[in-house]
Design a protein around this motif. Structure first.
Motif, PDB file in Angstrom:
ATOM      1  N   ASP A  76       0.831  -1.206   0.000  1.00  8.70           N
ATOM      2  CA  ASP A  76       0.000   0.000   0.000  1.00  8.70           C
ATOM      3  C   ASP A  76       0.864   1.255   0.000  1.00  8.70           C
ATOM      4  OD1 ASP A  76      -2.358  -1.321  -0.114  1.00  8.70           O
ATOM      5  OD2 ASP A  76      -2.917  -1.041   1.988  1.00  8.70           O
ATOM      6  N   PHE A  77       1.948   1.230   0.783  1.00  5.75           N
ATOM      7  CA  PHE A  77       2.844   2.393   0.848  1.00  5.75           C
ATOM      8  C   PHE A  77       3.487   2.647  -0.519  1.00  5.75           C
ATOM      9  CE2 PHE A  77       6.943   4.478   1.685  1.00  5.75           C
ATOM     10  CZ  PHE A  77       6.506   5.574   2.416  1.00  5.75           C
ATOM     11  N   MET A  78       3.915   1.595  -1.186  1.00  2.04           N
ATOM     12  CA  MET A  78       4.524   1.741  -2.504  1.00  2.04           C
ATOM     13  C   MET A  78       3.525   2.320  -3.502  1.00  2.04           C
ATOM     14  SD  MET A  78       6.106  -1.219  -4.998  1.00  2.04           S
ATOM     15  CE  MET A  78       4.473  -1.999  -5.177  1.00  2.04           C
ATOM     16  N   TYR A  79       2.300   1.789  -3.492  1.00  2.00           N
ATOM     17  CA  TYR A  79       1.273   2.286  -4.403  1.00  2.00           C
ATOM     18  C   TYR A  79       0.899   3.736  -4.080  1.00  2.00           C
ATOM     19  CZ  TYR A  79       0.579  -2.605  -5.810  1.00  2.00           C
ATOM     20  OH  TYR A  79       0.754  -3.887  -6.286  1.00  2.00           O
ATOM     21  N   LEU A  80       0.877   4.065  -2.782  1.00  2.00           N
ATOM     22  CA  LEU A  80       0.569   5.439  -2.369  1.00  2.00           C
ATOM     23  C   LEU A  80       1.638   6.422  -2.842  1.00  2.00           C
ATOM     24  CD1 LEU A  80      -0.821   5.031   1.264  1.00  2.00           C
ATOM     25  CD2 LEU A  80      -1.985   6.156  -0.643  1.00  2.00           C
ATOM     26  N   MET A  81       2.895   5.986  -2.826  1.00  2.00           N
ATOM     27  CA  MET A  81       3.984   6.839  -3.299  1.00  2.00           C
ATOM     28  C   MET A  81       3.828   7.144  -4.796  1.00  2.00           C
ATOM     29  SD  MET A  81       6.108   7.801  -0.927  1.00  2.00           S
ATOM     30  CE  MET A  81       4.594   8.078  -0.013  1.00  2.00           C
ATOM     31  N   ILE A  82       3.482   6.125  -5.552  1.00  2.00           N
ATOM     32  CA  ILE A  82       3.259   6.322  -6.997  1.00  2.00           C
ATOM     33  C   ILE A  82       2.047   7.219  -7.218  1.00  2.00           C
ATOM     34  CG2 ILE A  82       2.704   5.180  -9.188  1.00  2.00           C
ATOM     35  CD1 ILE A  82       4.094   2.670  -8.081  1.00  2.00           C
ATOM     36  N   LEU A  83       0.975   6.934  -6.454  1.00  2.00           N
ATOM     37  CA  LEU A  83      -0.266   7.697  -6.585  1.00  2.00           C
ATOM     38  C   LEU A  83      -0.073   9.165  -6.225  1.00  2.00           C
ATOM     39  CD1 LEU A  83      -3.369   7.664  -7.020  1.00  2.00           C
ATOM     40  CD2 LEU A  83      -3.598   7.081  -4.599  1.00  2.00           C
ATOM     41  N   SER A  84       0.636   9.427  -5.133  1.00  2.00           N
ATOM     42  CA  SER A  84       0.780  10.805  -4.650  1.00  2.00           C
ATOM     43  C   SER A  84       1.827  11.606  -5.416  1.00  2.00           C
ATOM     44  CB  SER A  84       1.128  10.808  -3.156  1.00  2.00           C
ATOM     45  OG  SER A  84       2.325  10.085  -2.914  1.00  2.00           O
ATOM     46  N   SER A  85       2.862  10.943  -5.930  1.00  2.00           N
ATOM     47  CA  SER A  85       3.919  11.672  -6.647  1.00  2.00           C
ATOM     48  C   SER A  85       3.607  11.836  -8.131  1.00  2.00           C
ATOM     49  CB  SER A  85       5.260  10.941  -6.478  1.00  2.00           C
ATOM     50  OG  SER A  85       5.170   9.611  -6.984  1.00  2.00           O
ATOM     51  N   VAL A  86       3.531  10.730  -8.855  1.00  2.00           N
ATOM     52  CA  VAL A  86       3.327  10.786 -10.311  1.00  2.00           C
ATOM     53  C   VAL A  86       1.888  11.135 -10.674  1.00  2.00           C
ATOM     54  CG1 VAL A  86       3.482   9.497 -12.477  1.00  2.00           C
ATOM     55  CG2 VAL A  86       5.146   9.083 -10.661  1.00  2.00           C
ATOM     56  N   CYS A  87       0.934  10.431 -10.045  1.00  2.00           N
ATOM     57  CA  CYS A  87      -0.472  10.586 -10.425  1.00  2.00           C
ATOM     58  C   CYS A  87      -1.173  11.752  -9.736  1.00  2.00           C
ATOM     59  CB  CYS A  87      -1.240   9.298 -10.134  1.00  2.00           C
ATOM     60  SG  CYS A  87      -0.661   7.873 -11.065  1.00  2.00           S
ATOM     61  N   THR A  88      -0.528  12.375  -8.766  1.00  2.00           N
ATOM     62  CA  THR A  88      -1.162  13.502  -8.077  1.00  2.00           C
ATOM     63  C   THR A  88      -0.324  14.777  -8.176  1.00  2.00           C
ATOM     64  OG1 THR A  88      -2.169  11.961  -6.502  1.00  2.00           O
ATOM     65  CG2 THR A  88      -2.220  14.290  -5.931  1.00  2.00           C
ATOM     66  N   ALA A  89       0.842  14.812  -7.517  1.00  2.00           N
ATOM     67  CA  ALA A  89       1.665  16.029  -7.511  1.00  2.00           C
ATOM     68  C   ALA A  89       2.029  16.458  -8.929  1.00  2.00           C
ATOM     69  CB  ALA A  89       2.925  15.792  -6.683  1.00  2.00           C
ATOM     70  N   TYR A  90       2.645  15.550  -9.686  1.00  2.00           N
ATOM     71  CA  TYR A  90       3.037  15.863 -11.070  1.00  2.00           C
ATOM     72  C   TYR A  90       1.815  16.112 -11.951  1.00  2.00           C
ATOM     73  CZ  TYR A  90       4.265  14.854 -15.915  1.00  2.00           C
ATOM     74  OH  TYR A  90       4.376  14.897 -17.280  1.00  2.00           O
ATOM     75  N   ALA A  91       0.834  15.202 -11.900  1.00  2.00           N
ATOM     76  CA  ALA A  91      -0.341  15.310 -12.760  1.00  2.00           C
ATOM     77  C   ALA A  91      -1.176  16.542 -12.423  1.00  2.00           C
ATOM     78  CB  ALA A  91      -1.198  14.043 -12.629  1.00  2.00           C
ATOM     79  N   PHE A  92      -1.279  16.859 -11.136  1.00  2.00           N
ATOM     80  CA  PHE A  92      -2.091  17.994 -10.700  1.00  2.00           C
ATOM     81  C   PHE A  92      -1.497  19.307 -11.197  1.00  2.00           C
ATOM     82  CE2 PHE A  92      -4.485  20.578  -7.658  1.00  2.00           C
ATOM     83  CZ  PHE A  92      -5.696  19.904  -7.622  1.00  2.00           C
ATOM     84  N   ILE A  93      -0.190  19.462 -11.046  1.00  2.00           N
ATOM     85  CA  ILE A  93       0.479  20.692 -11.498  1.00  2.00           C
ATOM     86  C   ILE A  93       0.366  20.830 -13.010  1.00  2.00           C
ATOM     87  CG2 ILE A  93       2.714  21.853 -11.740  1.00  2.00           C
ATOM     88  CD1 ILE A  93       3.491  20.652  -9.033  1.00  2.00           C
ATOM     89  N   THR A  94       0.623  19.748 -13.734  1.00  2.00           N
ATOM     90  CA  THR A  94       0.585  19.782 -15.185  1.00  2.00           C
ATOM     91  C   THR A  94      -0.816  20.052 -15.713  1.00  2.00           C
ATOM     92  OG1 THR A  94       2.403  18.185 -15.243  1.00  2.00           O
ATOM     93  CG2 THR A  94       1.204  18.529 -17.290  1.00  2.00           C
ATOM     94  N   SER A  95      -1.818  19.389 -15.125  1.00  2.00           N
ATOM     95  CA  SER A  95      -3.194  19.599 -15.575  1.00  2.00           C
ATOM     96  C   SER A  95      -3.660  21.020 -15.308  1.00  2.00           C
ATOM     97  CB  SER A  95      -4.141  18.603 -14.883  1.00  2.00           C
ATOM     98  OG  SER A  95      -4.189  18.846 -13.490  1.00  2.00           O
ATOM     99  N   THR A  96      -3.177  21.603 -14.212  1.00  2.00           N
ATOM    100  CA  THR A  96      -3.521  22.982 -13.898  1.00  2.00           C
ATOM    101  C   THR A  96      -2.848  23.943 -14.870  1.00  2.00           C
ATOM    102  OG1 THR A  96      -3.733  22.432 -11.547  1.00  2.00           O
ATOM    103  CG2 THR A  96      -3.520  24.754 -12.092  1.00  2.00           C
ATOM    104  N   SER A  97      -1.606  23.658 -15.239  1.00  2.00           N
ATOM    105  CA  SER A  97      -0.861  24.542 -16.144  1.00  2.00           C
ATOM    106  C   SER A  97      -1.457  24.558 -17.550  1.00  2.00           C
ATOM    107  CB  SER A  97       0.612  24.118 -16.194  1.00  2.00           C
ATOM    108  OG  SER A  97       0.752  22.838 -16.769  1.00  2.00           O
ATOM    109  N   VAL A  98      -1.994  23.425 -18.029  1.00  2.00           N
ATOM    110  CA  VAL A  98      -2.554  23.388 -19.389  1.00  2.00           C
ATOM    111  C   VAL A  98      -3.828  24.208 -19.491  1.00  2.00           C
ATOM    112  CG1 VAL A  98      -1.550  21.123 -19.864  1.00  2.00           C
ATOM    113  CG2 VAL A  98      -3.916  21.263 -19.049  1.00  2.00           C
ATOM    114  N   MET A  99      -4.444  24.512 -18.356  1.00  2.00           N
ATOM    115  CA  MET A  99      -5.668  25.309 -18.371  1.00  2.00           C
ATOM    116  C   MET A  99      -5.414  26.747 -18.816  1.00  2.00           C
ATOM    117  SD  MET A  99      -7.856  24.049 -15.056  1.00  2.00           S
ATOM    118  CE  MET A  99      -8.491  22.379 -14.958  1.00  2.00           C
ATOM    119  N   LYS A 100      -4.143  27.129 -18.846  1.00  2.00           N
ATOM    120  CA  LYS A 100      -3.798  28.457 -19.359  1.00  2.00           C
ATOM    121  C   LYS A 100      -4.079  28.546 -20.855  1.00  2.00           C
ATOM    122  CE  LYS A 100      -0.186  29.795 -16.067  1.00  2.00           C
ATOM    123  NZ  LYS A 100       1.226  30.212 -15.906  1.00  2.00           N
ATOM    124  N   PHE A 101      -4.031  27.399 -21.529  1.00  2.00           N
ATOM    125  CA  PHE A 101      -4.160  27.376 -22.985  1.00  2.00           C
ATOM    126  C   PHE A 101      -5.410  26.633 -23.468  1.00  2.00           C
ATOM    127  CE2 PHE A 101       0.336  27.269 -21.742  1.00  2.00           C
ATOM    128  CZ  PHE A 101       0.782  28.457 -22.286  1.00  2.00           C
TER     129      PHE A 101
END
Length: 293
Positions: free
Chosen positions: A209-234
């Motif tokens: 669970d900890f390993m999956y949470l790390m993937i979920l929170s880093s790649v699928c959340t932190a990275y994805a959240f910032i990127t998805s927010t940035s594309v809203m500019k365009f």
């Protein structure tokens, strides 16, 4: 060289694929929906905070803007909670099929939020979406709770996309993401303290669970959240929500490959899901042509 608009489209499709994989992680993680979302957002906040320190990004904001970001964080937190809860009580296919109604909800929320007229053909397409949902509800009635939770999740996702599109005009995606995720953590922390509270069982996480949470929170959340927010500019909120509707396709295909028989649904279910997805795509095509003319 690719234009900002083209880059944004490509980035968004990659993010949507990651979000499709998020459903897989939600199924693999054995935690209940509430602690799952709480840990996801907490770890994501930590990752983004470290990133802001490395990049020397100032997190200073006015109290008024800060409050708006925190409240938006509650909306996205509730979206994720209902999303993962829907997966837990039904399955990935049901949840993602119903989540594709997000574009329909956006077509209603956006005119109200921006004080525009509701377009007649979007109402017509909305009725067809309801028909597709009726097919799914009829053949998969045993998943009634999951269907309702997924629809609530879709509505919250659409609301968040419309609200967030106003923030990106004046603020950096990293700052927006940090405070929105922090807001989700704070609101859920208050809720947990006011109900069951934090006990030793809450923090008992298996190594998987900890390993999956790390993937979920880093790649699928932190990275994805910032990127998805940035594309809203365009990209417009509707374009974002329309592309997000590819998430069910990615997620359902991945779920069938990984979980096999557990995600196999009746043929009628796929008919209903196809009705929803095709309707949303046609709606987007017509909308884009109207804008072009």
């Amino acid at each position: 060289m690719l234009s900002d608009n083209t880059k944004s489209h490509l980035q968004l499709h990659w993010i949507v694929f990651l979000w499709g994989f998020t459903a897989i992680l939600g199924r693999l993680i054995t935690l209940d929906a509430l602690p799952l979302v709480w840990f996801r957002m907490l770890f994501a906040v930590i990752f983004i905070f470290i990133y802001t320190k490395i990049k020397k990004i100032s997190l200073k904001l006015s109290k008024k803007i800060l409050l708006k970001f925190l409240v938006a964080g509650l909306i996205i937190a509730l979206h994720w909670f209902t999303f993962f809860r829907a997966i837990k009580v039904s399955n990935i296919s049901i949840t993602l099929a119903c989540l594709s109604t997000g574009a329909f909800f956006t077509s209603i929320i956006e005119p109200i939020f921006y004080k525009k007229k509701v377009i007649w053909y979007e109402i017509f397409f909305g009725l067809i979406v309801v028909f597709g949902l009726a097919i799914i509800f009829n053949v998969e009635g045993k998943y009634k709770e999951g269907i309702l939770l997924a629809l609530i999740s879709a509505f919250l996702s659409a609301s968040f996309a419309v609200i967030n599109s106003t923030f990106v005009k004046d603020h950096k995606p990293t700052i927006i993401s940090f405070y929105e995720l922090l807001g989700g953590v704070l609101f859920f922390t208050i809720f947990i303290l006011g109900t069951s509270g934090f006990d030793s069982n809450f923090f008992q996480i298996t190594s998987n669970d900890f390993m999956y949470l790390m993937i979920l929170s880093s790649v699928c959340t932190a990275y994805a959240f910032i990127t998805s927010t940035s594309v809203m500019k365009f990209l417009s909120p509707y374009t974002v929500m329309l592309t997000i509707n590819l998430e069910p396709i990615y997620g359902i295909v991945l779920a069938i490959i990984i979980f096999k028989d557990k995600e196999q649904m009746s043929s009628a279910f796929y008919v209903g899901a196809a009705v929803i997805l095709i309707t949303v795509i046609l709606n987007g095509i017509i909308k884009s042509r109207h804008k072009a003319s």
